[in-house]
Design a protein around this motif. Sequence first.
Motif, mmCIF file in Angstrom:
data_model
loop_
_atom_site.group_PDB
_atom_site.id
_atom_site.type_symbol
_atom_site.label_atom_id
_atom_site.label_comp_id
_atom_site.label_asym_id
_atom_site.label_seq_id
_atom_site.Cartn_x
_atom_site.Cartn_y
_atom_site.Cartn_z
ATOM 1 N N ALA A 202 0.810 -1.217 0.000
ATOM 2 C CA ALA A 202 0.000 0.000 0.000
ATOM 3 C C ALA A 202 0.841 1.264 0.000
ATOM 4 N N ALA A 203 1.982 1.253 0.701
ATOM 5 C CA ALA A 203 2.834 2.449 0.743
ATOM 6 C C ALA A 203 3.349 2.795 -0.655
ATOM 7 N N LEU A 204 3.739 1.788 -1.416
ATOM 8 C CA LEU A 204 4.221 2.017 -2.780
ATOM 9 C C LEU A 204 3.127 2.612 -3.652
ATOM 10 N N TYR A 205 1.917 2.054 -3.593
ATOM 11 C CA TYR A 205 0.827 2.532 -4.444
ATOM 12 C C TYR A 205 0.426 3.954 -4.057
ATOM 13 N N THR A 206 0.422 4.241 -2.750
ATOM 14 C CA THR A 206 0.093 5.590 -2.285
ATOM 15 C C THR A 206 1.123 6.588 -2.794
ATOM 16 N N HIS A 207 2.393 6.212 -2.711
ATOM 17 C CA HIS A 207 3.457 7.132 -3.117
ATOM 18 C C HIS A 207 3.418 7.395 -4.620
ATOM 19 N N LYS A 208 3.188 6.356 -5.399
ATOM 20 C CA LYS A 208 3.137 6.539 -6.846
ATOM 21 C C LYS A 208 1.913 7.348 -7.264
ATOM 22 N N ALA A 209 0.817 7.202 -6.520
ATOM 23 C CA ALA A 209 -0.418 7.901 -6.889
ATOM 24 C C ALA A 209 -0.388 9.370 -6.503
ATOM 25 N N PHE A 210 0.101 9.683 -5.293
ATOM 26 C CA PHE A 210 -0.022 11.041 -4.766
ATOM 27 C C PHE A 210 1.314 11.768 -4.624
ATOM 28 N N GLY A 211 2.419 11.036 -4.511
ATOM 29 C CA GLY A 211 3.743 11.651 -4.449
ATOM 30 C C GLY A 211 3.982 12.501 -3.218
ATOM 31 N N LEU A 212 3.218 12.280 -2.138
ATOM 32 C CA LEU A 212 3.378 13.053 -0.902
ATOM 33 C C LEU A 212 4.012 12.156 0.155
ATOM 34 N N HIS A 213 5.254 12.463 0.529
ATOM 35 C CA HIS A 213 6.000 11.595 1.433
ATOM 36 C C HIS A 213 5.293 11.412 2.776
ATOM 37 N N PHE A 214 4.682 12.468 3.298
ATOM 38 C CA PHE A 214 4.040 12.375 4.607
ATOM 39 C C PHE A 214 2.815 11.466 4.541
ATOM 40 N N VAL A 215 2.050 11.567 3.449
ATOM 41 C CA VAL A 215 0.884 10.693 3.283
ATOM 42 C C VAL A 215 1.344 9.240 3.152
ATOM 43 N N THR A 216 2.406 9.022 2.390
ATOM 44 C CA THR A 216 2.963 7.675 2.269
ATOM 45 C C THR A 216 3.364 7.136 3.634
ATOM 46 N N PHE A 217 3.992 7.996 4.446
ATOM 47 C CA PHE A 217 4.396 7.584 5.792
ATOM 48 C C PHE A 217 3.187 7.197 6.637
ATOM 49 N N LEU A 218 2.125 7.992 6.589
ATOM 50 C CA LEU A 218 0.936 7.691 7.386
ATOM 51 C C LEU A 218 0.333 6.353 6.993
ATOM 52 N N VAL A 219 0.292 6.071 5.691
ATOM 53 C CA VAL A 219 -0.236 4.783 5.239
ATOM 54 C C VAL A 219 0.654 3.647 5.730
ATOM 55 N N ALA A 220 1.970 3.809 5.591
ATOM 56 C CA ALA A 220 2.901 2.769 6.045
ATOM 57 C C ALA A 220 2.788 2.553 7.548
ATOM 58 N N PHE A 221 2.661 3.642 8.318
ATOM 59 C CA PHE A 221 2.565 3.496 9.773
ATOM 60 C C PHE A 221 1.212 2.910 10.169
ATOM 61 N N ALA A 222 0.164 3.192 9.390
ATOM 62 C CA ALA A 222 -1.139 2.574 9.652
ATOM 63 C C ALA A 222 -1.061 1.064 9.443
ATOM 64 N N VAL A 223 -0.308 0.632 8.426
ATOM 65 C CA VAL A 223 -0.121 -0.802 8.188
ATOM 66 C C VAL A 223 0.662 -1.417 9.350
ATOM 67 N N VAL A 224 1.703 -0.724 9.812
ATOM 68 C CA VAL A 224 2.460 -1.185 10.982
ATOM 69 C C VAL A 224 1.527 -1.330 12.191
ATOM 70 N N SER A 225 0.728 -0.310 12.419
ATOM 71 C CA SER A 225 -0.178 -0.309 13.584
ATOM 72 C C SER A 225 -1.188 -1.439 13.489
#
Length: 481
Positions: free
Chosen positions: A75-98
């Motif tokens: 999900a982090a990869l797809y979010t980053h490629k779609a929106f290109g916002l590092h902070f949003v990518t981080f939030l998605v990755a941390f949500a997956v961790v959580s």
Amino acid sequence: MSTEPPLKRVLGPKLLLLFIVGDILGAGVYAITGDVAGEVGGMAWLPFVVAFAIATLTAFSYLELVTKYPQAAGAALYTHKAFGLHFVTFLVAFAVVSSGVTSASTSSNLLASNLLIGLDETLGDAGLGLVGIPTGTGASLPVALLFMLVLAAINLRGVGESVKFNVVLTIIEVTALAIVIGVGFWVIGRGDGDLGRVVVFESGSERGMFAAVTVATAIAFFSMVGFEDSVNMVEETKDPQRIFPRTMLTGLGIAVLIYVLVAVMVVTVIPVGRISDPVNPDAGILLDVVRLGAPDLPVDKLFPFLTVFAVANTALINMLMASRLIYGMAKQDVLPRSLSKVLPGRQSPWTAILFTTVLALVLITVVATLGETSVVAALAGTTGLLLLVVFTIVNVACLVLRRDPTPQGAFRAPTPIPWLGAVASAFLVGPWARDSEDWIQYQIAGGLLVLGVVLWALTWATNRGVRAKRTGFRDIEHLEE
């Protein structure tokens, strides 16, 4: 860019199917079947079918994206490629961790409750006549915490996901559920079961049918998570563009068939009024099915131990995933570098393992002491909530990334499906999909994400003030390696 050699492609359709089925079955059906039946009565099978439909919509988006971008970053990869916002990518990755931490914490509580019940029935007053072994929440808490420490020790030794080990535990999981289904048919065969209950709607909260099914579907969704982990195996799958779509959808279908059969047997064997009040809520209702349906067979003493093995693998895989993601984000300087330290001998990310383990220990303890809802219900619901948010974003990302050319042979979902997946997932995030006492899930999920934001802010300040560099992902394709 990474100079590491590519992963060996060893997974064919059979091993991949077993991996997906084993990952989906996990702890979910043991943990929440009783809660689902408590919301909709005899129609407990319906929320599982609806949850399956919503998960399948999102699975189509995952299949399009994983065959288009065959890297194991999810999900982090797809979010980053779609929106290109590092902070949003981080939030998605941390949500997956959580979600991994809350899922493992759910499993640890379920394991602790069933282990104590099994020991009590074989060694305590109900078994060999020895001093009774306590089985309540107070006794389960230290066992759950100890289990998390055992997982950390295994993780520190550098034990990764073994597909062959997963096959063994998948067989144990299926065996335990087959016992429940078999007991149900046994009860029906001797004339004590009531199949007519499966079409009886009865809400314990006096909701209308649509509202009750919505709440029950949000609960049931925890049982359908896991299929998204399979995208992390794409680089180890033979001919993924051809194998992945058929295998993932087949795995989802097998899982929901088992879930529907289990739900039918629960309401057939146990009167609806008793389903919402199991002997031990954190142990789940399936143990009650075996006890009530086959009281003269020794299988009721074996079943708690089968459950222990069935959910242990879920917890281990989730904690491995969570610590690996924390390590990957620390290596890329979006989390403090101290979280990327590795043991010299074992080469395991010890600080990331320590961080995720402490987080799980705190979660289990805090939720257990709040007393507003059962530990399993609160943590299972939080897992589902976090992943529903992630699934909403993945479906939107699938639509946004239609701007990129599709490789020849890649899977493409029909256009309405990602839209429906995004809307359905977002709908189940809302408070109308939960009882008011379960709104603690928002507090837990929000607290975890706030922790992530604080760590990001500390890293940003360090990167800016000490290292004179920007904070962002350097190599998102290899985040989980």
